[in-house]
Design an enzyme around this catalytic site. Structure first.
Site, short mmCIF file in Angstrom:
data_model
loop_
_atom_site.label_atom_id
_atom_site.label_comp_id
_atom_site.label_asym_id
_atom_site.label_seq_id
_atom_site.Cartn_x
_atom_site.Cartn_y
_atom_site.Cartn_z
N CYS A 116 -19.23 -28.70 43.74
CA CYS A 116 -20.24 -29.27 44.65
C CYS A 116 -21.08 -28.21 45.31
CB CYS A 116 -19.56 -30.14 45.70
SG CYS A 116 -18.59 -31.43 44.96
N HIS A 256 -23.17 -30.38 52.55
CA HIS A 256 -22.70 -31.17 51.42
C HIS A 256 -22.09 -32.47 51.92
CE1 HIS A 256 -20.87 -32.57 47.86
NE2 HIS A 256 -19.63 -32.21 48.18
N ASN A 286 -20.57 -39.33 47.41
CA ASN A 286 -20.57 -37.88 47.13
C ASN A 286 -21.17 -37.66 45.74
OD1 ASN A 286 -20.00 -35.26 46.42
ND2 ASN A 286 -17.87 -35.30 47.09
N1 ACO Z 1 -8.37 -47.68 50.11
C1 ACO Z 1 -7.31 -47.94 50.87
N2 ACO Z 1 -6.32 -47.07 51.10
C2 ACO Z 1 -6.43 -45.87 50.53
C3 ACO Z 1 -7.52 -45.51 49.72
C4 ACO Z 1 -8.52 -46.48 49.50
N3 ACO Z 1 -9.60 -46.25 48.75
N4 ACO Z 1 -7.34 -44.24 49.29
C5 ACO Z 1 -6.18 -43.80 49.82
N5 ACO Z 1 -5.64 -44.78 50.57
C6 ACO Z 1 -4.39 -44.75 51.32
C7 ACO Z 1 -3.43 -43.70 50.83
O1 ACO Z 1 -2.69 -44.19 49.76
C8 ACO Z 1 -2.60 -43.47 52.05
O2 ACO Z 1 -1.67 -44.51 52.14
P1 ACO Z 1 -0.17 -44.22 52.69
O3 ACO Z 1 -0.36 -43.72 54.09
O4 ACO Z 1 0.48 -45.56 52.59
O5 ACO Z 1 0.38 -43.18 51.77
C9 ACO Z 1 -3.59 -43.64 53.20
O6 ACO Z 1 -4.70 -44.38 52.65
C10 ACO Z 1 -4.09 -42.35 53.78
O7 ACO Z 1 -4.48 -41.51 52.71
P2 ACO Z 1 -5.06 -40.09 52.95
O8 ACO Z 1 -5.32 -39.44 51.64
O9 ACO Z 1 -4.20 -39.35 53.94
O10 ACO Z 1 -6.44 -40.45 53.67
P3 ACO Z 1 -7.47 -39.50 54.35
O11 ACO Z 1 -7.79 -39.98 55.69
O12 ACO Z 1 -7.12 -38.05 54.15
O13 ACO Z 1 -8.77 -39.74 53.47
C11 ACO Z 1 -10.08 -38.78 51.75
C12 ACO Z 1 -8.77 -39.44 52.09
C13 ACO Z 1 -11.21 -39.74 52.07
C14 ACO Z 1 -10.07 -38.48 50.26
C15 ACO Z 1 -10.23 -37.48 52.58
O14 ACO Z 1 -9.05 -36.71 52.49
C16 ACO Z 1 -11.37 -36.65 52.14
O15 ACO Z 1 -12.52 -37.05 52.17
N6 ACO Z 1 -11.10 -35.40 51.75
C17 ACO Z 1 -12.13 -34.49 51.33
C18 ACO Z 1 -12.40 -34.76 49.93
C19 ACO Z 1 -13.54 -34.00 49.44
O16 ACO Z 1 -14.28 -33.39 50.19
N7 ACO Z 1 -13.70 -34.03 48.14
C20 ACO Z 1 -14.75 -33.47 47.48
C21 ACO Z 1 -14.86 -32.01 47.65
S1 ACO Z 1 -15.67 -31.24 46.37
C22 ACO Z 1 -16.67 -32.33 45.82
O17 ACO Z 1 -17.48 -32.81 46.61
C23 ACO Z 1 -16.60 -32.79 44.39
#
Ligand code: ACO
Length: 329
Positions: A116, A256, A286
């Site tokens: 990214c 980003h 994204n």
């Molecule tokens: N819908 C409902 N529940 C979900 C979903 C969904 N789509 N996805 C995950 N969950 C659940 C998980 O299973 C977990 O459940 P559990 O507690 O029963 O185990 C719970 O939600 C919390 O999951 P987390 O992964 O801890 O959620 P978090 O608040 O960290 O959000 C996210 C996840 C949105 C992916 C976040 O970590 C994030 O945005 N990280 C950065 C990612 C990023 O920047 N990626 C790209 C970088 S490089 C590029 O851009 C290609």
């Protein structure tokens, strides 16, 4: 570096697929909810490229708009750099497909893969050729078709990504405008945090890789989140400081768009008002290499990005990579 010219952005363009995929649509595909997606990511909808179209189609449309707005003819392009992790083919490069579509006969062309951070990396590379006086006109495209590498059964990733393209034409300019500084980094130890494991030479396509869904994006979101909030602020602060600026001097900060919570966290830490830190993740998700050029184009067309504004861009992504760029628009 022996600098002979300033690098300015003289035209921008974007291209987004017509097909909109809303959070409600995703509720029908995986166990998720509009409420979860909006509160955890800020995303409301994203675009998905229609069957039969490809990365090169998005690239071409964005490039043609940028060239028109810059009043630069394709035949005057010296170089085309396409930043993407979702090219049409492993080889040849999408930039070569674009070069022939545009009839940019004299342009050299290559793709650049920096996750990214690809657009910021590509701008920095193009800037070297222009500032040294080697080239006059360079086309840089940030483009992704992530929907083709998304596991539509994995709720942890399929809600996040979108397809789109943003292009800029860089030209040699004079006076005080142009790119001031850049700061690129990588940390390969984090490679496995965001990966498409199969389809390359390490794990060629096989029945087993297909059965195990190894051709789709695998991501450790929590770790990337922690990494992003740390390096983005550090990198920006360092770049501002060594040029005699503080965050409050910025007219625009293009971050980003991976998660609205990351954007808001950084914006608040830097004490910047919302109108200086554009957001498009709510509408496009994204789009990886395309998030920043799309945001730049939208601000420019809306008349909010003016000549001589102090502008910073900061991105992070797979690799891991991160990069920043500072310029007087
Ligand atoms: N819908 C409902 N529940 C979900 C979903 C969904 N789509 N996805 C995950 N969950 C659940 C998980 O299973 C977990 O459940 P559990 O507690 O029963 O185990 C719970 O939600 C919390 O999951 P987390 O992964 O801890 O959620 P978090 O608040 O960290 O959000 C996210 C996840 C949105 C992916 C976040 O970590 C994030 O945005 N990280 C950065 C990612 C990023 O920047 N990626 C790209 C970088 S490089 C590029 O851009 C290609």
């Amino acid at each position: 570096m022996n600098k002979t010219a300033n690098t300015i952005i003289s035209g921008t363009g974007i291209s987004l697929p017509d097909t909109v995929l809303t959070n409600r649509d995703l509720e029908k595909m995986v166990e998720t909810s509009d409420e979860w997606i909006v509160s955890r990511t800020g995303i409301r909808e994203r675009r998905k490229l229609e069957k039969g179209l490809s990365n090169a189609d998005l690239s071409e449309a964005a490039a043609r708009e940028a060239l028109d707005r810059a009043a630069v003819k394709p035949s005057d392009l010296d170089l085309i750099v396409v930043a993407t992790v979702t090219p049409d083919h492993p080889t040849p490069s999408t930039s070569c497909l674009l070069q022939t579509r545009l009839k940019a006969e004299k342009a050299a062309a290559f793709d650049l893969s920096a996750g990214c951070s690809g657009f910021v990396y590509a701008l920095t590379v193009a800037h070297q050729f222009i500032s040294t006086g080697v080239y006059k006109n360079v086309l840089v495209v940030g483009v992704e078709v992530l929907s083709r590498f998304t596991d539509w059964e994995d709720r942890g990733t399929c809600v996040l990504f979108g397809d789109g393209a943003g292009a800029v034409v860089l030209t040699a300019g004079e006076g005080g405008r142009g790119i001031i500084d850049f700061s690129l980094h990588s940390e390969g130890r984090g490679a496995e945090l965001l990966m498409i494991p199969a389809g390359g030479s390490a794990m060629p396509a096989s029945t087993e890789t297909l059965e195990n869904r190894m051709h789709f994006i695998k991501m450790n979101g929590n770790e990337i989140f922690k990494f992003a909030v740390k390096v983005v602020e550090e990198n920006l602060t360092l770049m501002l400081k060594r040029n005699g600026y503080v965050a409050g001097d910025l007219d625009h900060l293009f971050l980003h768009q991976a998660n609205l919570r990351i954007i808001e966290h950084i914006r608040k830490r830097l004490k910047l008002p919302q109108d200086k830190v554009p957001v498009n993740i709510d509408r496009f998700g994204n789009t990886s290499s395309a998030t920043i050029p799309i945001a730049i184009h939208e601000e420019l067309i809306a008349g909010r990005l003016k000549n001589n504004s102090l502008v910073a861009m900061v991105a992070f992504g797979a690799g891991l990579t991160w990069g920043g760029l500072l310029m007087k628009w």
